[in-house]
Motif scaffolding. Sequence first.
Motif: not given
Length: 208
Positions: A1-2, A6-10
């Motif tokens: 589960m993200k 992790k979304n910010i890093y992407d």
Amino acid sequence: MKTSYKNIYDILKLNRFIVLTFVIGAVLTCIVSVLMVIKLHKETVGSAFVVNSDGSVIPLKLVSQRENLNVEALAHLELFHRYFYNIDASNYESNLEKALWLGNSSVDALYRQKKVDGVYNRLLQYSLVQKVLSIESKVDIQHEPYKFETRTVFEINRGSVTDTYELFTTGSLIKVDRNFPNNTHGLLITDFFEKTLKKIRTDESRKE
């Protein structure tokens, strides 16, 4: 589960990729533009100049301007001498009026002197025909005012006798505003002077 991290890093990685792509593209565009400018400059330097007869380098644009000036100067002198000396009883007034537009007060002074001397009265009285046969001019267009010398050969028909004369005139040309149709070349004759005049031939018509 993200996770949200992790979304910010992407997103940051994507943004960095986009920024780097734009930077690299801008750098490559600048390099190509500089190379093209250098190439164009070399080609221009190699083809935009010519070597004069004395070894000096002259821009082609200036050469073109001088060539055009030389053509117009010769045409101006041809037109003036034809108007001023190719005259008869029927056209002398209109021709001289056109000639006076092409020169300054030095031409007007010569015209007035000829008038006082009775040149035009004799033209009317004896129905003389003064016809220009040839006009050859040399003009120095290196510096303004442009000095010139013109050789005009003309004949005077007196009925039974035709005399041919050779006239050398000198003066200078200066640039003025073009005046259509009175002075289309935008040049004006100054310091006009009849240098030498000599008779070179006489033809007599003999009746049987």
